[in-house]
Scaffold this motif. Structure first.
Motif, short mmCIF file in Angstrom:
data_model
loop_
_atom_site.label_atom_id
_atom_site.label_comp_id
_atom_site.label_asym_id
_atom_site.label_seq_id
_atom_site.Cartn_x
_atom_site.Cartn_y
_atom_site.Cartn_z
N GLY A 71 26.67 26.52 46.62
CA GLY A 71 26.58 27.68 47.52
C GLY A 71 26.04 28.87 46.75
O GLY A 71 25.19 29.64 47.23
N MET A 72 26.54 29.03 45.52
CA MET A 72 26.05 30.11 44.65
C MET A 72 24.54 29.95 44.47
O MET A 72 23.75 30.87 44.72
N GLU A 73 24.12 28.77 44.11
CA GLU A 73 22.71 28.53 43.84
C GLU A 73 21.86 28.71 45.11
O GLU A 73 20.74 29.20 45.05
N PHE A 140 27.87 40.12 43.05
CA PHE A 140 29.18 40.26 42.39
C PHE A 140 30.16 39.22 42.91
O PHE A 140 29.95 38.61 43.96
N VAL A 141 31.23 39.03 42.14
CA VAL A 141 32.29 38.08 42.51
C VAL A 141 33.43 38.86 43.14
O VAL A 141 33.96 39.79 42.52
N HIS A 142 33.78 38.50 44.37
CA HIS A 142 34.85 39.21 45.07
C HIS A 142 36.20 38.94 44.41
O HIS A 142 36.94 39.89 44.10
N ALA A 143 36.52 37.66 44.18
CA ALA A 143 37.79 37.28 43.55
C ALA A 143 37.47 36.46 42.30
O ALA A 143 37.03 35.33 42.40
N GLU A 144 37.63 37.08 41.12
CA GLU A 144 37.31 36.40 39.84
C GLU A 144 38.44 35.44 39.47
O GLU A 144 39.51 35.86 39.05
N THR A 194 35.60 24.87 49.35
CA THR A 194 36.63 24.33 50.24
C THR A 194 37.97 24.13 49.55
O THR A 194 39.00 24.10 50.21
N GLN A 195 37.96 23.97 48.22
CA GLN A 195 39.16 23.48 47.51
C GLN A 195 40.06 24.59 47.01
O GLN A 195 40.96 24.33 46.24
N LYS A 196 39.80 25.83 47.41
CA LYS A 196 40.67 26.91 46.95
C LYS A 196 41.58 27.29 48.12
O LYS A 196 42.45 26.50 48.47
C1 LIG Z 1 35.66 27.64 41.73
C2 LIG Z 1 34.69 28.78 41.74
C3 LIG Z 1 33.30 28.59 41.78
C4 LIG Z 1 32.66 27.24 41.67
O1 LIG Z 1 33.02 26.37 42.67
P1 LIG Z 1 32.88 24.78 42.42
O2 LIG Z 1 33.36 24.23 43.72
O3 LIG Z 1 33.76 24.47 41.26
O4 LIG Z 1 31.47 24.48 42.15
C5 LIG Z 1 32.50 29.71 41.87
N1 LIG Z 1 33.01 30.95 41.90
C6 LIG Z 1 34.34 31.18 41.84
C7 LIG Z 1 34.85 32.58 41.87
C8 LIG Z 1 35.21 30.10 41.76
O5 LIG Z 1 36.54 30.32 41.68
#
Ligand SMILES: *Cc1c(COP(=O)(O)O)cnc(C)c1O
Length: 371
Positions: A71-73, A140-144, A194-196
């Motif tokens: 998704g990032m990419e 930017f990253v919302h939740a690091e 999905t896994q968070k």
């Molecule tokens: C886990 C995570 C990612 C990467 O996700 P993957 O499913 O491991 O590829 C990217 N950004 C943040 C902030 C994350 O916590």
């Protein structure tokens, strides 16, 4: 060789989180074709449930068929053309990966650094945008997840608008755990996992693109360097009334799981889910502080779903304790990363893992192991 039957674990690390049986059962339903009309109906429901989760009306909202990193990419390769300047905020591991994405896509990254454990500083971002009027994007990253810090996405997105640059927001750990208001904040492109906090098995990455981001893609002069992630191609599969055409074979059963997880979020309601994360965080925090742990992150910008704690003085071999948590208690917690390795633990309360049973289990196991 025999079939694989893993021991059930309690997942309280930085992801994956516990997957409820209801979601695992959904995954075991019969596989249908990726263009089966029933499956197309499911795809449309997933898009609409994702709009609920992202608090957005964006038509271009769907899950990329690969984990959060894809998704990032997707965001970076579709929005960057060679020579573009991107302001990237780095206050942990994932901001660093954004820089890597920018340079690999042929862009120039202008980095705004903040200390690990601190949020992105909007003042520094504003100064940087002023100093670099050629910038096209602010990322930017919302939740690091590497530190447990929440940055002020609303303010950062309004700075992006004020300087006429597009925003790319990493909401992998925030979505479903704390408010993510795509339309209200004016986010241009966002991705999650999905896994968070959605508690769905890893392997899909929900994304959402607004009108300004789509206009930037339409105005491209060079093709997107990645064939698989090129939205102009993928959309022939995810959009279009009536006619949808094959782009790739979607991970069908993984989509069943995502649909079920999003249904559960919808049934609970976003406000209730956010409240559950916050209240379980408070219970865990009180117990951890009683055991001698202290938080790395100030309460004002601390994530409820990812608790980064410094170890009590007397703990010498933290890896050995994590090992016995896993072996004796079937409990997984996360280690520190980078400069924080060996100094902190990252205890996740993501999605279904944010429940009283897990908080009790974790505190009980720690009490036993710390002696
Ligand atoms: C886990 C995570 C990612 C990467 O996700 P993957 O499913 O491991 O590829 C990217 N950004 C943040 C902030 C994350 O916590």
């Amino acid at each position: 060789m025999k079939p694989f039957h893993p021991t059930p674990k309690t997942l309280m690390g930085p992801g994956p989180s516990d997957v409820p049986p209801r979601i695992l059962e959904a995954m075991a339903r019969p596989t249908v074709g990726h263009l089966d009309p029933q499956f197309i109906t499911l795809m449309d429901q997933i898009k609409s449930l994702l709009r609920y989760a992202f608090q957005s009306k964006n038509p271009l909202t769907f899950p990329v068929s690969a984990p959060g990193s894809a998704g990032m990419e997707t965001c970076f390769v579709n929005l960057i053309e060679p020579g573009d300047t991107v302001v990237v905020c780095v206050n942990g591991v994932f901001g660093g990966r954004m820089v890597e994405n920018v340079t690999r896509a042929g862009g120039t990254a202008v980095v705004v650094s903040d200390e690990w454990g601190k949020p992105v500083d909007p003042q520094k971002v504003e100064d940087t945008l002023k100093a670099h009027p050629e910038s096209k994007i602010l990322a930017f990253v919302h939740a690091e997840t590497s530190t447990g810090v929440l940055s002020d996405a609303k303010t950062l997105c309004s700075l992006a608008r004020a300087h006429d640059v597009l925003s790319i927001v990493d909401a992998v750990t925030s979505l479903g755990g704390v408010p993510v208001k795509v339309d209200e904040w004016g986010v241009d492109a966002i991705y999650s996992g999905t896994q968070k906090c959605l508690s769905v098995p890893p392997g899909l990455s929900p994304i959402s693109f607004g009108e300004r981001a789509i206009a930037a893609i339409e105005a491209r002069v060079s093709p997107v360097q990645s064939w698989f992630l090129d939205l102009s191609l993928v959309m022939n599969y995810w959009q279009g009334d009536g006619g949808r055409s094959y782009h790739h074979t979607a991970p069908i059963n993984a989509m069943y799981a995502l649909h079920e997880g999003l249904l559960m979020l919808h049934e609970e309601g976003l406000a209730a889910a956010f409240y559950r994360h916050q209240s379980q965080h408070e219970n865990l925090r009180d117990g951890l502080e009683d055991l001698g742990f202290s938080f790395l992150v100030e309460p004002d910008y601390r994530l409820p779903q990812l608790n980064t704690v410094r170890l009590p003085e007397h703990v010498k071999d933290e890896a050995a304790i994590r090992k016995s948590l896993l072996e004796k208690h079937d409990l997984e917690i996360g280690a520190g990363l980078g400069a924080l390795a060996g100094k902190v633990w990252r205890i996740g309360l993501m999605g279904a893992s944010a429940c009283p049973k897990n908080v009790e289990k974790c505190l009980g196991a720690l009490k036993e192991e710390l002696g």
